[in-house]
Design a protein around this motif. Structure first.
Motif, PDB file in Angstrom:
ATOM      1  N   HIS A 143       0.858  -1.185   0.000  1.00  0.00           N
ATOM      2  CA  HIS A 143       0.000   0.000   0.000  1.00  0.00           C
ATOM      3  C   HIS A 143       0.895   1.238   0.000  1.00  0.00           C
ATOM      4  O   HIS A 143       1.613   1.496   0.974  1.00  0.00           O
ATOM      5  CB  HIS A 143      -0.917   0.001   1.231  1.00  0.00           C
ATOM      6  N   TYR A 172       1.472   5.177  -0.074  1.00  0.00           N
ATOM      7  CA  TYR A 172       0.846   6.452   0.282  1.00  0.00           C
ATOM      8  C   TYR A 172       1.731   7.578  -0.248  1.00  0.00           C
ATOM      9  O   TYR A 172       2.839   7.808   0.258  1.00  0.00           O
ATOM     10  CB  TYR A 172       0.665   6.557   1.792  1.00  0.00           C
ATOM     11  N   ASP A 190       1.136  11.554  -2.588  1.00  0.00           N
ATOM     12  CA  ASP A 190       0.274  12.392  -3.423  1.00  0.00           C
ATOM     13  C   ASP A 190       0.820  12.499  -4.839  1.00  0.00           C
ATOM     14  O   ASP A 190       0.064  12.744  -5.787  1.00  0.00           O
ATOM     15  CB  ASP A 190       0.095  13.771  -2.791  1.00  0.00           C
ATOM     16  N   VAL A 222      -1.139  -1.152  -4.266  1.00  0.00           N
ATOM     17  CA  VAL A 222      -2.349  -0.354  -4.059  1.00  0.00           C
ATOM     18  C   VAL A 222      -1.904   1.078  -3.811  1.00  0.00           C
ATOM     19  O   VAL A 222      -1.197   1.356  -2.834  1.00  0.00           O
ATOM     20  CB  VAL A 222      -3.170  -0.868  -2.864  1.00  0.00           C
ATOM     21  N   HIS A 223      -2.313   1.996  -4.706  1.00  0.00           N
ATOM     22  CA  HIS A 223      -1.880   3.383  -4.572  1.00  0.00           C
ATOM     23  C   HIS A 223      -2.965   4.207  -3.888  1.00  0.00           C
ATOM     24  O   HIS A 223      -4.118   4.247  -4.334  1.00  0.00           O
ATOM     25  CB  HIS A 223      -1.572   3.984  -5.948  1.00  0.00           C
ATOM     26  N   HIS A 224      -2.566   4.871  -2.785  1.00  0.00           N
ATOM     27  CA  HIS A 224      -3.438   5.809  -2.081  1.00  0.00           C
ATOM     28  C   HIS A 224      -2.875   7.205  -2.361  1.00  0.00           C
ATOM     29  O   HIS A 224      -1.795   7.546  -1.852  1.00  0.00           O
ATOM     30  CB  HIS A 224      -3.444   5.528  -0.574  1.00  0.00           C
ATOM     31  N   GLN A 225      -3.608   7.990  -3.129  1.00  0.00           N
ATOM     32  CA  GLN A 225      -3.073   9.288  -3.563  1.00  0.00           C
ATOM     33  C   GLN A 225      -3.252  10.333  -2.463  1.00  0.00           C
ATOM     34  O   GLN A 225      -3.974  11.309  -2.604  1.00  0.00           O
ATOM     35  CB  GLN A 225      -3.757   9.748  -4.856  1.00  0.00           C
ATOM     36  N   ARG A 226      -2.574  10.093  -1.388  1.00  0.00           N
ATOM     37  CA  ARG A 226      -2.573  11.020  -0.252  1.00  0.00           C
ATOM     38  C   ARG A 226      -1.384  10.670   0.633  1.00  0.00           C
ATOM     39  O   ARG A 226      -0.745   9.618   0.458  1.00  0.00           O
ATOM     40  CB  ARG A 226      -3.875  10.921   0.542  1.00  0.00           C
ATOM     41  N   TRP A 253       0.520   9.626   4.135  1.00  0.00           N
ATOM     42  CA  TRP A 253       0.234   8.595   5.133  1.00  0.00           C
ATOM     43  C   TRP A 253      -0.329   9.222   6.407  1.00  0.00           C
ATOM     44  O   TRP A 253      -0.139  10.411   6.689  1.00  0.00           O
ATOM     45  CB  TRP A 253       1.498   7.798   5.463  1.00  0.00           C
ATOM     46  N   CYS A 291      -3.391   4.364   8.640  1.00  0.00           N
ATOM     47  CA  CYS A 291      -3.113   3.501   7.486  1.00  0.00           C
ATOM     48  C   CYS A 291      -2.242   2.305   7.856  1.00  0.00           C
ATOM     49  O   CYS A 291      -2.119   1.357   7.077  1.00  0.00           O
ATOM     50  CB  CYS A 291      -2.453   4.306   6.361  1.00  0.00           C
TER      51      CYS A 291
END
Length: 499
Positions: free
Chosen positions: A61, A63, A65, A85-89, A91, A95
């Motif tokens: 995962h 994290y 932007d 899994v890309h979380h565009q924000r 950390w 998380c």
């Protein structure tokens, strides 16, 4: 006066230090398949860690932007095993829930400390890339022949050295090794069900490993593997391998010698075999000191022969470990003759003889074409402890021959006088070296007429090699090297103790 004989001595752990020396860190292999790993940061350095973690099967995962173009390409390509899994924000502590590892490429010390503390609070092992003080674990260099995986760590203090070690190991391991390792996994159940625990199974895996390192493809193995199961399921005849340990430095060992040491049940070794060589042997192997040293209390050759025969008849693989090359002044001929009479299988693994190691250390060719057209290795004493009379002394006086005397320290004066009497010039250059290739090695340089005094200036209890000939005619070198120790490059001799 002949030296007294002694019985073989088993070397116990009491005589040697613990097998495991202090560790900078404990090497562990951490399964990640299907498990969550949190990675903070979208940099190129973070992308490399993401690819590595996913290759081990992790669900990574990320994290960030913004992503570096290398990271974007990685996402587009995907992983060979795991997932991204890309979380565009950025950390946040939340998380980290459910993660088993946490990794970050932090821009500032404050960000590094915050991520480190959040992971510690969550009870998750943490690594801040290139910031050792905020690391609960480190990534080492990796040699990947999965399922064979070799990790190399310098505890963060010398990563370039770790990479150099990795490259060295890479050259030693065939690419097909991963196929053989996978095959070993498939064979494991059959081995457990068909072969007896202990010697039978160990014999099978030792021979399997020989096949794995033979550079044969796995596809060519079925027939040979069936033969292995048949052979290992029947009582095994013992065998003896005569192995050359080289002159001292364990790095002079051949790969074949290493494999013999790793498969030995019993090792019969001489006084001159260095501890660092024994350290490379199989841990479970029994070690027996059968010391043979000129002018000292030694085991009788007949007792050594009897012991090899007895142990081999018990079905054991006996390694007779000799200093230098077993076929050069190593009494190998007598041992092989006895084994042949007894019907015991025997083989020989050659080693680097002391004269070759000495020439390499000094950077002198023993057959430099400007000075010598032949080289002779000569024993420095006969069975009776005197000069050998069966030697062609007139031939040894040939000015275009390099002559190297082994075990000639106590005979130095008589060797000099005999050669001069046969016509060798008194000013013939001479090099004398003790304990070739070892840290305590020392050398003396002079001329033939000074040989006895030169040998007398060196340690009297160390093995001596006397080299005579015009190839040693560099006078400046002779002046500089009188009774000085030979400089060994850092790391030339392996540190450590026998197990």
């Amino acid at each position: 006066m002949k030296p007294e004989s002694r019985k073989p001595v088993e070397i116990s752990s009491k005589r040697r230090p613990a097998r495991v020396e202090a560790l900078a860190a404990l090497p562990l292999f951490f399964p990640l398949e299907g498990r969550k790993v949190v990675l903070a940061g979208g940099t190129e350095a973070a992308a490399w860690k993401a690819e590595l973690l996913a290759a081990a099967g992790a669900e990574v995962h990320v994290y960030a932007d913004r992503l570096d173009e290398v990271f974007e390409a990685l996402f587009a390509r995907g992983s060979v095993k795991g997932a991204f899994v890309h979380h565009q924000r950025l950390w946040s502590p939340e998380c980290l829930a459910g993660a088993v590892l946490a990794v970050a490429d932090a821009n500032t010390e404050g960000e590094a400390q915050a991520f480190y503390c959040a992971a510690k609070t969550a009870g998750i092992p943490v690594n801040i890339i290139d910031n050792p003080k905020f690391c609960g674990f480190q990534f080492g260099s990796i040699v990947n022949r999965s399922p064979v995986v070799i990790g190399i760590s310098t505890n963060g203090v010398a990563p370039i050295l770790g990479q150099a070690i990795r490259r060295k190991i890479e050259t030693l391991l065939p690419n097909a090794l991963q196929d053989w390792a996978a095959l070993a996994g498939r064979l494991r159940a059959r081995v457990l069900s068909t072969l007896e625990a202990g010697a039978e199974r160990r014999r099978f895996w030792e021979r399997f490993c020989d096949l794995a390192f033979s550079s044969k493809p796995v596809q060519a193995a079925p027939t040979e593997l069936e033969a292995l199961f048949d052979k290992c399921g029947t009582p095994q005849a013992g065998r003896v391998t005569l192995v050359g340990a080289g002159p001292g430095d364990a790095e002079h060992l051949t790969l074949k010698a290493m494999r013999a040491l790793q498969s030995a049940d019993v090792i019969l070794f001489d006084d001159l075999v260095d501890d660092s060589v024994l350290e490379l042997a199989r841990r479970e192997a029994k070690r027996l000191l059968v010391g043979k040293r000129g002018g000292r209390e030694s085991c009788r050759q007949e007792d050594i022969n009897d012991m090899m025969v007895t142990l081999a008849r018990q079905g054991k693989h006996v390694v007779r470990l000799k200093s230098g090359d077993p076929m050069i002044f190593g009494r190998a001929g007598e041992e092989l003759e006895r084994l042949e009479r007894e019907g015991i299988a025997a083989s020989v693994v050659p080693g680097i003889t002391a004269a070759s190691a000495m020439a390499a250390e000094l950077g002198i060719s023993l057959t430099h074409r400007d000075h010598a057209q032949s080289v002779r290795f000569v024993t420095g004493h006969s069975r009776k402890g005197d000069l050998p009379e069966t030697v062609d002394w007139r031939g040894l006086a040939d000015p275009v021959t390099t002559t190297v005397f082994y075990m000639g320290g106590r005979m130095a004066g008589r060797i000099s006088a005999r050669l001069i009497a046969q016509g060798r010039k008194p000013d013939t250059p001479v090099r004398v070296t003790t304990s070739v290739s070892r840290d305590m090695s020392r050398t003396w340089s002079g001329v033939l007429s000074e040989l006895e005094d030169g040998v007398g200036s060196l340690p009297s209890d160390e093995p001596v090699l006397i080299a005579i000939g015009e190839v040693f005619s560099n006078r400046r070198m002779r002046e500089e090297c009188r009774s000085f120790p030979i400089a060994h490059p850092p790391g030339a001799a392996m540190a450590g103790r026998p197990q």
